[in-house]
Each structure stands twice: as structure tokens, then as C-alpha cells.
Design a protein around this motif. Structure first.
Motif, mmCIF file in Angstrom:
data_model
loop_
_atom_site.group_PDB
_atom_site.id
_atom_site.type_symbol
_atom_site.label_atom_id
_atom_site.label_comp_id
_atom_site.label_asym_id
_atom_site.label_seq_id
_atom_site.Cartn_x
_atom_site.Cartn_y
_atom_site.Cartn_z
ATOM 1 N N ASP A 4 5.798 1.029 0.644
ATOM 2 C CA ASP A 4 6.965 0.161 0.432
ATOM 3 C C ASP A 4 6.489 -1.292 0.536
ATOM 4 N N PHE A 5 6.221 -1.908 -0.607
ATOM 5 C CA PHE A 5 5.662 -3.253 -0.590
ATOM 6 C C PHE A 5 6.718 -4.350 -0.437
ATOM 7 N N THR A 6 7.938 -3.947 -0.126
ATOM 8 C CA THR A 6 8.912 -4.939 0.334
ATOM 9 C C THR A 6 8.757 -5.164 1.837
ATOM 10 N N GLN A 7 8.014 -4.264 2.495
ATOM 11 C CA GLN A 7 7.845 -4.340 3.942
ATOM 12 C C GLN A 7 6.451 -4.806 4.353
ATOM 13 N N LEU A 8 5.459 -4.610 3.501
ATOM 14 C CA LEU A 8 4.113 -5.115 3.760
ATOM 15 C C LEU A 8 3.480 -5.445 2.420
ATOM 16 N N THR A 9 2.512 -6.330 2.426
ATOM 17 C CA THR A 9 1.876 -6.735 1.179
ATOM 18 C C THR A 9 0.743 -5.773 0.827
ATOM 19 N N PRO A 10 0.392 -5.690 -0.451
ATOM 20 C CA PRO A 10 -0.781 -4.893 -0.817
ATOM 21 C C PRO A 10 -2.029 -5.342 -0.062
ATOM 22 N N PHE A 11 -2.180 -6.662 0.137
ATOM 23 C CA PHE A 11 -3.343 -7.152 0.887
ATOM 24 C C PHE A 11 -3.403 -6.502 2.264
ATOM 25 N N ALA A 12 -2.289 -6.514 2.992
ATOM 26 C CA ALA A 12 -2.264 -5.981 4.351
ATOM 27 C C ALA A 12 -2.594 -4.488 4.353
ATOM 28 N N TYR A 13 -2.019 -3.762 3.408
ATOM 29 C CA TYR A 13 -2.258 -2.321 3.365
ATOM 30 C C TYR A 13 -3.697 -2.004 2.965
ATOM 31 N N LEU A 14 -4.174 -2.658 1.897
ATOM 32 C CA LEU A 14 -5.523 -2.374 1.405
ATOM 33 C C LEU A 14 -6.584 -2.747 2.425
ATOM 34 N N ASN A 15 -6.379 -3.853 3.110
ATOM 35 C CA ASN A 15 -7.380 -4.287 4.085
ATOM 36 C C ASN A 15 -7.411 -3.361 5.311
ATOM 37 N N LYS A 16 -6.325 -2.634 5.525
ATOM 38 C CA LYS A 16 -6.283 -1.664 6.626
ATOM 39 C C LYS A 16 -6.965 -0.360 6.224
ATOM 40 N N VAL A 17 -6.729 0.062 4.995
ATOM 41 C CA VAL A 17 -7.256 1.342 4.526
ATOM 42 C C VAL A 17 -8.703 1.231 4.048
ATOM 43 N N ALA A 18 -9.000 0.137 3.355
ATOM 44 C CA ALA A 18 -10.355 -0.072 2.813
ATOM 45 C C ALA A 18 -10.723 -1.537 3.036
ATOM 46 N N GLN B 61 -3.995 -19.472 -12.373
ATOM 47 C CA GLN B 61 -4.305 -18.045 -12.427
ATOM 48 C C GLN B 61 -5.579 -17.755 -11.641
ATOM 49 N N ILE B 62 -5.501 -16.748 -10.781
ATOM 50 C CA ILE B 62 -6.673 -16.270 -10.044
ATOM 51 C C ILE B 62 -6.892 -14.814 -10.422
ATOM 52 N N LYS B 63 -8.070 -14.518 -10.952
ATOM 53 C CA LYS B 63 -8.464 -13.126 -11.164
ATOM 54 C C LYS B 63 -9.420 -12.771 -10.039
ATOM 55 N N ARG B 64 -9.083 -11.724 -9.300
ATOM 56 C CA ARG B 64 -9.816 -11.414 -8.065
ATOM 57 C C ARG B 64 -10.156 -9.921 -8.009
ATOM 58 N N ARG B 65 -11.395 -9.646 -7.648
ATOM 59 C CA ARG B 65 -11.803 -8.264 -7.356
ATOM 60 C C ARG B 65 -12.349 -8.218 -5.942
ATOM 61 N N THR B 66 -12.070 -7.121 -5.247
ATOM 62 C CA THR B 66 -12.586 -6.970 -3.887
ATOM 63 C C THR B 66 -13.240 -5.602 -3.732
ATOM 64 N N TRP B 67 -14.266 -5.590 -2.902
ATOM 65 C CA TRP B 67 -15.033 -4.386 -2.629
ATOM 66 C C TRP B 67 -14.844 -3.945 -1.177
ATOM 67 N N SER B 68 -15.026 -2.661 -0.945
ATOM 68 C CA SER B 68 -15.170 -2.126 0.400
ATOM 69 C C SER B 68 -16.453 -1.307 0.362
ATOM 70 N N GLY B 69 -17.470 -1.794 1.052
ATOM 71 C CA GLY B 69 -18.781 -1.177 0.914
ATOM 72 C C GLY B 69 -19.317 -1.434 -0.480
ATOM 73 N N GLN B 70 -19.737 -0.378 -1.170
ATOM 74 C CA GLN B 70 -20.306 -0.507 -2.514
ATOM 75 C C GLN B 70 -19.281 -0.246 -3.617
ATOM 76 N N LYS B 71 -18.037 0.019 -3.261
ATOM 77 C CA LYS B 71 -17.020 0.399 -4.241
ATOM 78 C C LYS B 71 -15.986 -0.707 -4.452
ATOM 79 N N ILE B 72 -15.591 -0.879 -5.699
ATOM 80 C CA ILE B 72 -14.505 -1.817 -6.017
ATOM 81 C C ILE B 72 -13.186 -1.151 -5.649
ATOM 82 N N VAL B 73 -12.423 -1.811 -4.808
ATOM 83 C CA VAL B 73 -11.139 -1.252 -4.362
ATOM 84 C C VAL B 73 -10.010 -1.660 -5.295
ATOM 85 N N THR B 74 -9.988 -2.932 -5.666
ATOM 86 C CA THR B 74 -8.855 -3.434 -6.437
ATOM 87 C C THR B 74 -9.253 -4.611 -7.310
#
Length: 250
Positions: free
Chosen positions: A171-185, A217-230
Motif C-alpha cells: 500500500d504505497f499510500t502508507q509508505l513510499t517505494p523507496f522505504a519498502y525497497l530499501n528494507k527488502v533489498a 527529470q531524474i532517471k535512476r537505477r539502484t542495485w542491491s549487491g550485484q543485481k539491479i533492483v529498480t
């Protein structure tokens, strides 16, 4: 704040240094703004009032105000006066931050409108951006972030479903994708591409701006370890958003 009080606060903040008076005046103005003693859109004392209060030339006062207006700190309107510029949202260029936290830090309210959240088969472009196979299931989301009910950022994102399998259930009305993704990966690496663009008609409607208005405009990619997450595209009205960066040399 009455003009007499504004003038006095300017005098109180004037540093006692050997710097040129125009530089000291700039410092005093910035001190009042940064301390929230002067608020956005507040009118400053006139040039004549500053000249009389400080006992300096009009040229000196004009230079200080002109340079601060060039820097975007002040707005000068011919025949009307000089005003503190509206506060711009800003984000760190070399870091990845939670927009909800940035808005909260400014003392404002963050809200999110979820436009789209679904699983899709990755097309060729999406597969290349995420480092997955074409046709592989990924997540796709489109959100609008608001600051005090004003749209401030359109977030279009694709996510590696193998690394974050429950993204589509959040439910991204309650938390941001950043917060969730940074917790999981948790982010270990990231890249940015920043440019000025003109939004399309739909994007302009989503951001409540004119379709001819420039956006950041910002185009952004982020990795967790060796894998691209988003991989995300973040679009913000140019008059409401800015980036800052700090670097040093050893």
C-alpha cells in the motif's frame, strides 16, 4: 512582520567583519531567511529603507539584492518590491533519499496517489534497464507525490520481481517505494541521469502544470549487491524542485 521590525532584524544579523558591506548585507539577509525569521513571499524593506538604516550607498544595497535574486533567494518585482523567494523542494544529487522524509523535514505533509501498480511482462527496453530477460514478469508502478496537496513529483518505476516478489501487494499510500525497497533489498549502488524535459500532456495534467512548462527529470537505477533492483523515472516541475551536491578534493 512590520517593516520596522524587518529592518531591525536585518541590522541585528549584520556580521561584524571586514568583508565588503554588500557581502555582509547578503549574509544578514540569508541569516534571516535560513532561520525562518523571514518567511517565503515576505516583503523585504525597500532599498531606500536599507540605505537609511545601514548608512550605505544605494549601489551597495542594489548589488546585494541583485546577486541574491540571481541566486534564486529573492524575487524582485519592478515597482512592487523585493520578496523572499518561495521555498523550493530539493534533493541530494549524489544520494538516494525518501521523498516523504524530505517533505516531513520541511515541516510539510506528504501524500501519495497511486495511479498504477501491476505486474507485466518486461519489454526489451524494460528488460535491459533491469538486467532481466525479455518477457520476464516485473512490477510496474506510477505514483504522484504531493506536498501539502500540491503535486511535486511523478514517479514511474519498474521493479525486479525476482528480488522483490511482494512489491505489487504494498500500500504505497502508507509508505513510499523507496522505504519498502530499501528494507527488502537495501541499496548498495546507484546511478542518476538528470536533464530538463517538457512533459507530455498526461504528465502535465498529473503534475497540475502547463504542458509547455519545463520539468526536472531524474532517471535512476539502484542495485542491491550485484543485481539491479529498480529503475525509476522521477519527474518534477522545474519551478518547485532543485538538486544540490557537495564534493571535495583531498
Amino acid at each position: 512582520m512590520p517593516q520596522a521590525d524587518t529592518t531591525q532584524s536585518l541590522l541585528n544579523a549584520l556580521p561584524n567583519t571586514n568583508a565588503p558591506i554588500y557581502a555582509r548585507l547578503k549574509s544578514a539577509i540569508l541569516e534571516n531567511i535560513e532561520s525562518s525569521n523571514w518567511m517565503p513571499e515576505q516583503r523585504l524593506p525597500s532599498e531606500a529603507q536599507m540605505v537609511n538604516a545601514l548608512g550605505v550607498s544605494r549601489m551597495t544595497v542594489n548589488r546585494a539584492l541583485r546577486e541574491l535574486a540571481t541566486d534564486g533567494v529573492l524575487i524582485r518585482q519592478q515597482g512592487v518590491g523585493t520578496f523572499v523567494a518561495p521555498q523550493k523542494a530539493h534533493s541530494a544529487l549524489f544520494e538516494v533519499h525518501n521523498i516523504a522524509q524530505e517533505i516531513a523535514d520541511r515541516g510539510h505533509k506528504h501524500e501519495t496517489v497511486v495511479v498504477e501498480l501491476q505486474s507485466v511482462k518486461a519489454n526489451t527496453d524494460q528488460a535491459l534497464r533491469l538486467g532481466v530477460r525479455t518477457g520476464e514478469i516485473i512490477f510496474k508502478s506510477t505514483l504522484i507525490h504531493l506536498e501539502d496537496q500540491q503535486p511535486i513529483q511523478l514517479e514511474q518505476r519498474i521493479v525486479n520481481a525476482t528480488l522483490v516478489p511482494n512489491y505489487g501487494q504494498q500500500d504505497f499510500t502508507q509508505l513510499t517505494p523507496f522505504a519498502y525497497l530499501n528494507k527488502v533489498a537495501p541499496i548498495t549502488e546507484g546511478e542518476h541521469l538528470v536533464e530538463a524535459v517538457i512533459p507530455n500532456v498526461i504528465e502535465a495534467q498529473q503534475l497540475a502544470i502547463n504542458s509547455t512548462q519545463a520539468c526536472l527529470q531524474i532517471k535512476r537505477r539502484t542495485w542491491s549487491g550485484q543485481k539491479i533492483v529498480t529503475s525509476a523515472r522521477l519527474l518534477s516541475p522545474g519551478h518547485l524542485f532543485q538538486l544540490f551536491g557537495h564534493f571535495g578534493r583531498i
